[in-house]
Motif scaffolding. Sequence first.
Motif, PDB file in Angstrom:
ATOM      1  N   SER A  12       0.815  -1.214   0.000  1.00  0.00           N
ATOM      2  CA  SER A  12       0.000   0.000   0.000  1.00  0.00           C
ATOM      3  C   SER A  12       0.847   1.261   0.000  1.00  0.00           C
ATOM      4  CB  SER A  12      -0.924   0.016   1.217  1.00  0.00           C
ATOM      5  OG  SER A  12      -1.817  -1.050   1.147  1.00  0.00           O
ATOM      6  N   TYR A  13       1.791   1.341   0.895  1.00  0.00           N
ATOM      7  CA  TYR A  13       2.553   2.573   1.023  1.00  0.00           C
ATOM      8  C   TYR A  13       3.591   2.736  -0.072  1.00  0.00           C
ATOM      9  CZ  TYR A  13       0.425   3.882   5.394  1.00  0.00           C
ATOM     10  OH  TYR A  13      -0.482   4.276   6.340  1.00  0.00           O
ATOM     11  N   VAL A  14       4.285   1.688  -0.427  1.00  0.00           N
ATOM     12  CA  VAL A  14       5.375   1.817  -1.393  1.00  0.00           C
ATOM     13  C   VAL A  14       4.874   1.724  -2.829  1.00  0.00           C
ATOM     14  CG1 VAL A  14       7.534   0.787  -2.176  1.00  0.00           C
ATOM     15  CG2 VAL A  14       7.060   0.940   0.245  1.00  0.00           C
ATOM     16  N   ASN A  15       4.034   0.763  -3.122  1.00  0.00           N
ATOM     17  CA  ASN A  15       3.654   0.526  -4.511  1.00  0.00           C
ATOM     18  C   ASN A  15       2.414   1.286  -4.965  1.00  0.00           C
ATOM     19  OD1 ASN A  15       5.770  -1.278  -4.697  1.00  0.00           O
ATOM     20  ND2 ASN A  15       4.516  -3.009  -4.129  1.00  0.00           N
ATOM     21  N   ILE A  16       1.537   1.663  -4.053  1.00  0.00           N
ATOM     22  CA  ILE A  16       0.293   2.331  -4.447  1.00  0.00           C
ATOM     23  C   ILE A  16       0.325   3.810  -4.076  1.00  0.00           C
ATOM     24  CG2 ILE A  16      -2.196   2.390  -4.140  1.00  0.00           C
ATOM     25  CD1 ILE A  16      -2.021  -0.653  -3.556  1.00  0.00           C
ATOM     26  N   LEU A  17       0.454   4.089  -2.786  1.00  0.00           N
ATOM     27  CA  LEU A  17       0.356   5.479  -2.328  1.00  0.00           C
ATOM     28  C   LEU A  17       1.517   6.338  -2.815  1.00  0.00           C
ATOM     29  CD1 LEU A  17      -0.974   4.816   1.258  1.00  0.00           C
ATOM     30  CD2 LEU A  17      -2.217   5.786  -0.661  1.00  0.00           C
ATOM     31  N   GLU A  18       2.675   5.762  -2.997  1.00  0.00           N
ATOM     32  CA  GLU A  18       3.814   6.537  -3.498  1.00  0.00           C
ATOM     33  C   GLU A  18       3.541   7.070  -4.903  1.00  0.00           C
ATOM     34  OE1 GLU A  18       8.601   6.104  -4.319  1.00  0.00           O
ATOM     35  OE2 GLU A  18       7.504   4.443  -3.459  1.00  0.00           O
ATOM     36  N   ASN A  19       2.935   6.263  -5.750  1.00  0.00           N
ATOM     37  CA  ASN A  19       2.586   6.725  -7.098  1.00  0.00           C
ATOM     38  C   ASN A  19       1.568   7.857  -7.048  1.00  0.00           C
ATOM     39  OD1 ASN A  19       4.254   4.811  -8.153  1.00  0.00           O
ATOM     40  ND2 ASN A  19       2.638   3.418  -8.778  1.00  0.00           N
ATOM     41  N   LEU A  20       0.579   7.734  -6.178  1.00  0.00           N
ATOM     42  CA  LEU A  20      -0.457   8.750  -6.083  1.00  0.00           C
ATOM     43  C   LEU A  20       0.087  10.061  -5.524  1.00  0.00           C
ATOM     44  CD1 LEU A  20      -3.287   6.410  -4.806  1.00  0.00           C
ATOM     45  CD2 LEU A  20      -2.887   7.200  -7.142  1.00  0.00           C
ATOM     46  N   VAL A  21       1.007   9.965  -4.590  1.00  0.00           N
ATOM     47  CA  VAL A  21       1.641  11.177  -4.058  1.00  0.00           C
ATOM     48  C   VAL A  21       2.504  11.836  -5.130  1.00  0.00           C
ATOM     49  CG1 VAL A  21       3.356  11.980  -2.379  1.00  0.00           C
ATOM     50  CG2 VAL A  21       1.531  10.466  -1.660  1.00  0.00           C
TER      51      VAL A  21
END
Length: 136
Positions: free
Chosen positions: A89-98
């Motif tokens: 969630s934090y590295v692969n998903i939310l990082e892209n969205l940020v």
Amino acid sequence: MKKIAYLFITIALMLASCTKGFQDLNTDPTQFVKVTPEALIETAVKRTGDMIGSSGLNSGINVNMWEIANFIEAGARYTANDQGVWQTSYVNILENLVQVETNYGSDTSFTNRVQIARIWKAYTYSILTGFLAPYQ
């Protein structure tokens, strides 16, 4: 005296051999310089689906949450692992969205894409909030 002359010649050759703009020479022209927001959002959406859905009979967080909620396995509430949900969630998903918000947030031509990224970010946090509940 010859040693000093050789030393000066060596230093002069070393200084003359350095090039200006070395970083321009050392860039790979086939690599991406900037990623489009569409690619970042598509990657986040796909990885969210991979994280939630199960590709096999006993994979995915849904199976894990089902076991915890229904106590199928004795002691499952305490022994179940998170199967990399936080890392994904934090590295692969939310990082892209940020990255979409950071790189394109001030550009008015990408307003819709930035809003899509913010909505998907909230959705991902809702998944994490729901996943946290069985562990409390």
